[in-house]
Design a protein around this motif. Structure first.
Motif, PDB file in Angstrom:
ATOM      1  N   ALA A 140       2.112   1.807  -3.416  1.00  0.00           N
ATOM      2  CA  ALA A 140       1.032   2.304  -4.272  1.00  0.00           C
ATOM      3  C   ALA A 140       0.865   3.806  -4.080  1.00  0.00           C
ATOM      4  O   ALA A 140       0.667   4.553  -5.051  1.00  0.00           O
ATOM      5  CB  ALA A 140      -0.269   1.574  -3.944  1.00  0.00           C
ATOM      6  N   GLY A 141       0.945   4.259  -2.847  1.00  0.00           N
ATOM      7  CA  GLY A 141       0.873   5.687  -2.572  1.00  0.00           C
ATOM      8  C   GLY A 141       2.032   6.449  -3.188  1.00  0.00           C
ATOM      9  O   GLY A 141       1.870   7.559  -3.708  1.00  0.00           O
ATOM     10  N   GLN A 179       9.822   3.177  -9.819  1.00  0.00           N
ATOM     11  CA  GLN A 179       8.517   3.090  -9.164  1.00  0.00           C
ATOM     12  C   GLN A 179       7.438   2.615 -10.131  1.00  0.00           C
ATOM     13  O   GLN A 179       6.619   1.755  -9.786  1.00  0.00           O
ATOM     14  CB  GLN A 179       8.145   4.448  -8.578  1.00  0.00           C
ATOM     15  CG  GLN A 179       9.117   4.921  -7.507  1.00  0.00           C
ATOM     16  CD  GLN A 179       8.910   6.383  -7.163  1.00  0.00           C
ATOM     17  OE1 GLN A 179       7.794   6.864  -7.091  1.00  0.00           O
ATOM     18  NE2 GLN A 179      10.003   7.104  -6.942  1.00  0.00           N
ATOM     19  N   ILE A 186       3.664   5.609  -5.923  1.00  0.00           N
ATOM     20  CA  ILE A 186       3.457   5.671  -7.372  1.00  0.00           C
ATOM     21  C   ILE A 186       2.480   6.795  -7.723  1.00  0.00           C
ATOM     22  O   ILE A 186       2.664   7.518  -8.698  1.00  0.00           O
ATOM     23  CB  ILE A 186       2.944   4.308  -7.891  1.00  0.00           C
ATOM     24  CG1 ILE A 186       4.034   3.240  -7.722  1.00  0.00           C
ATOM     25  CG2 ILE A 186       2.524   4.406  -9.358  1.00  0.00           C
ATOM     26  CD1 ILE A 186       3.552   1.823  -7.955  1.00  0.00           C
ATOM     27  N   ARG A 187       1.443   6.949  -6.891  1.00  0.00           N
ATOM     28  CA  ARG A 187       0.432   7.983  -7.143  1.00  0.00           C
ATOM     29  C   ARG A 187       0.894   9.363  -6.680  1.00  0.00           C
ATOM     30  O   ARG A 187       0.258  10.373  -6.988  1.00  0.00           O
ATOM     31  CB  ARG A 187      -0.877   7.643  -6.415  1.00  0.00           C
ATOM     32  CG  ARG A 187      -1.550   6.366  -6.868  1.00  0.00           C
ATOM     33  CD  ARG A 187      -2.982   6.329  -6.348  1.00  0.00           C
ATOM     34  NE  ARG A 187      -3.065   6.512  -4.904  1.00  0.00           N
ATOM     35  CZ  ARG A 187      -3.060   5.524  -4.012  1.00  0.00           C
ATOM     36  NH1 ARG A 187      -2.947   4.269  -4.429  1.00  0.00           N
ATOM     37  NH2 ARG A 187      -3.150   5.778  -2.717  1.00  0.00           N
ATOM     38  N   ASP A 223       0.832  10.202  -3.526  1.00  0.00           N
ATOM     39  CA  ASP A 223      -0.136  10.515  -2.470  1.00  0.00           C
ATOM     40  C   ASP A 223       0.550  10.416  -1.107  1.00  0.00           C
ATOM     41  O   ASP A 223       0.525   9.377  -0.447  1.00  0.00           O
ATOM     42  CB  ASP A 223      -1.322   9.547  -2.558  1.00  0.00           C
ATOM     43  CG  ASP A 223      -2.477   9.947  -1.649  1.00  0.00           C
ATOM     44  OD1 ASP A 223      -2.249  10.747  -0.719  1.00  0.00           O
ATOM     45  OD2 ASP A 223      -3.596   9.439  -1.860  1.00  0.00           O
ATOM     46  N   GLN A 282       0.826  -1.209   0.000  1.00  0.00           N
ATOM     47  CA  GLN A 282       0.000   0.000   0.000  1.00  0.00           C
ATOM     48  C   GLN A 282       0.862   1.261   0.000  1.00  0.00           C
ATOM     49  O   GLN A 282       0.547   2.244  -0.690  1.00  0.00           O
ATOM     50  CB  GLN A 282      -0.930  -0.016   1.222  1.00  0.00           C
ATOM     51  CG  GLN A 282      -2.005  -1.082   1.144  1.00  0.00           C
ATOM     52  CD  GLN A 282      -2.766  -1.233   2.450  1.00  0.00           C
ATOM     53  OE1 GLN A 282      -2.212  -0.995   3.534  1.00  0.00           O
ATOM     54  NE2 GLN A 282      -4.023  -1.644   2.374  1.00  0.00           N
ATOM     55  N   ALA A 305       4.197  -0.923 -10.701  1.00  0.00           N
ATOM     56  CA  ALA A 305       2.746  -0.742 -10.725  1.00  0.00           C
ATOM     57  C   ALA A 305       1.946  -2.030 -10.920  1.00  0.00           C
ATOM     58  O   ALA A 305       1.031  -2.316 -10.136  1.00  0.00           O
ATOM     59  CB  ALA A 305       2.370   0.303 -11.773  1.00  0.00           C
ATOM     60  N   THR A 335       8.512  11.010  -5.908  1.00  0.00           N
ATOM     61  CA  THR A 335       7.643  10.344  -6.878  1.00  0.00           C
ATOM     62  C   THR A 335       8.025  10.707  -8.312  1.00  0.00           C
ATOM     63  O   THR A 335       8.279  11.867  -8.621  1.00  0.00           O
ATOM     64  CB  THR A 335       6.173  10.726  -6.626  1.00  0.00           C
ATOM     65  OG1 THR A 335       5.793  10.252  -5.340  1.00  0.00           O
ATOM     66  CG2 THR A 335       5.263  10.107  -7.683  1.00  0.00           C
ATOM     67  N   CYS A 385       0.431   7.681   2.143  1.00  0.00           N
ATOM     68  CA  CYS A 385       1.649   7.022   2.646  1.00  0.00           C
ATOM     69  C   CYS A 385       1.806   7.263   4.144  1.00  0.00           C
ATOM     70  O   CYS A 385       2.194   6.350   4.895  1.00  0.00           O
ATOM     71  CB  CYS A 385       2.878   7.543   1.900  1.00  0.00           C
ATOM     72  SG  CYS A 385       2.981   7.017   0.172  1.00  0.00           S
TER      73      CYS A 385
END
Length: 409
Positions: free
Chosen positions: A293-294, A390, A296-297, A299, A290, A394, A335, A303
């Motif tokens: 994933a944050g 990164q 990559i976005r 966010d 998770q 995905a 990122t 995170c």
């Protein structure tokens, strides 16, 4: 040999060597010092050898031989391990250890044997390695406990991290455990194209001996000689395999130096030596997936939430708002950077430091995925510097998240 006795040697070289030769001689002296110290110190040297970007090309090259070109054990020592492992030594096995090994590492030497007309890779454990590792781990534990008392490090779970790493290093001496790890690693990666994990030969494995399929065409320097397209494709396959371990299986290879990973001219990637593996808990695998994933976005708030969910104790005076701001800023700066512009080592240090500053600390298991990625990052920066480290994650992150969602429902 001790570190204290090695320091004067380094000082003599630094003072006496000609300026143009000094760096090369110091690099060779440091590599030799680590080899003589042996045991767990060799593991540290192997990790540093993967980080050309951190230690420089000359020192990395000198340390590179510690992966598979350490001074081998004597024939007498190899025979002791082999004859202790088997009541009746299988045909071809004893003869193999009378020949020079094809690779020599900190824990074992690898010999090429012939059994029933088939080439076999024979990994033979050094008979004195358990004693040396135990002493080294005890030294590290003592130093860690002393460091943990420093005011700036009191909230960092150094002792827990050192204990986990120490247990994982000690576990490498258990060859029956490594056989299980090799089988699982081969099964986990079986569906990934062009990733090769050699099969274990059970009938020739016992005690301090592991027999595997002999993989031909292994050359530690081959990656640098391959065409750029082949090299980058192979590295993408390796990165994909690592992300599959991290986000899907939760069973990770923590020792991916160039003595355990080989790129071949046909585009296949060979992964060897499953001694230093770590099983993430379901919680740690889920949270790490998770968190990525944050990343990559981009966010940072998400995170921060993930890291906060793993904190076991919030001390008096903790500043959760400042922690959120710091994590958000770190993620925003990190990122989307390609490999040549992203320093995982610096990112990891800052991530742990901002938790310490704000009196918070996340799950200590996260150190193992970070160690895995640190050993891999060196190869990525050297062989494929424009890779989006990164973004490559995905599809594997998505797979891991889907597994988590399926388990919950």
């Amino acid at each position: 040999m001790t570190v204290a006795s090695a320091v004067p040697r380094l000082l003599i070289v630094a003072v006496s060597a000609r300026r143009q030769d000094r760096r090369a001689r110091l690099s060779q002296e440091i590599a030799g010092m680590i080899e003589r110290l042996g045991g767990a110190f060799l593991k540290a040297g192997q990790l540093l050898a993967t980080r050309v970007d951190l230690v420089g090309a000359e020192l990395a090259a000198a340390l590179g031989r510690l992966h598979d070109d350490v001074k081998p054990m004597s024939t007498r020592q190899a025979l002791l391990t082999v004859t202790t492992a088997f009541e009746t030594v299988p045909a071809g096995i004893e003869a193999a250890v009378w020949t020079p090994p094809v690779a020599s590492g900190s824990i074992a030497c690898v010999y090429r044997a012939c059994h029933d007309g088939t080439d076999v890779a024979l990994k033979v454990r050094r008979p004195d390695v358990a004693r040396r590792f135990a002493a080294d781990i005890a030294i590290v534990a003592f130093l860690t406990r002393a460091a943990a008392k420093l005011p700036m490090l009191r909230r960092v779970p150094l002792v827990e991290i050192a204990d986990q790493v120490g247990m994982s290093l000690a576990a490498q001496l258990d060859f029956s455990r490594e056989v299980e790890h090799l089988r699982r690693l081969r099964t986990d990666l079986a569906d990934l194209p062009d990733i090769v994990v050699p099969a274990v030969l059970d009938e020739l494995s016992s005690g301090g001996v592991i027999a595997m399929e002999y993989v031909h065409g292994l050359d530690r320097a081959a990656a640098d000689k391959l065409p750029a397209e082949t090299k980058e494709a192979g590295l993408s396959r390796l990165v994909g395999a690592v992300y599959h371990m991290l986000f899907v299986d939760g069973f990770i290879h923590v020792d991916l130096h160039q003595g355990n990973v080989y790129f071949r001219a046909d585009g296949t990637v060979v992964i060897l030596d499953a001694g230093f593996m770590f099983r993430l808990s379901d919680m740690a695998r889920t949270r790490f997936t998770q968190f990525f994933a944050g990343m990559i976005r981009g966010d940072g708030e998400f995170c921060a939430d993930i890291l906060l969910s793993t904190v076991r104790h919030v001390e008096k005076g903790a500043d959760v708002s400042a922690f959120r701001r710091d994590v958000t800023d770190l993620v925003a700066r990190s990122t989307g950077a390609v490999a040549k512009d992203f320093e995982l080592a610096a990112f990891s240090v800052e991530l742990f430091d901002l938790q310490r500053r704000n009196r918070l600390f996340a799950e200590s298991e996260f150190v193992f995925p970070l160690l895995c990625l640190l050993s891999l990052e060196g190869a990525v920066r050297r062989l494929h510097p424009l890779m989006d480290f990164q973004l490559e994650a995905a599809p594997h992150v998505m797979h891991g998240l889907l597994l988590t969602d399926a388990a919950v429902t």
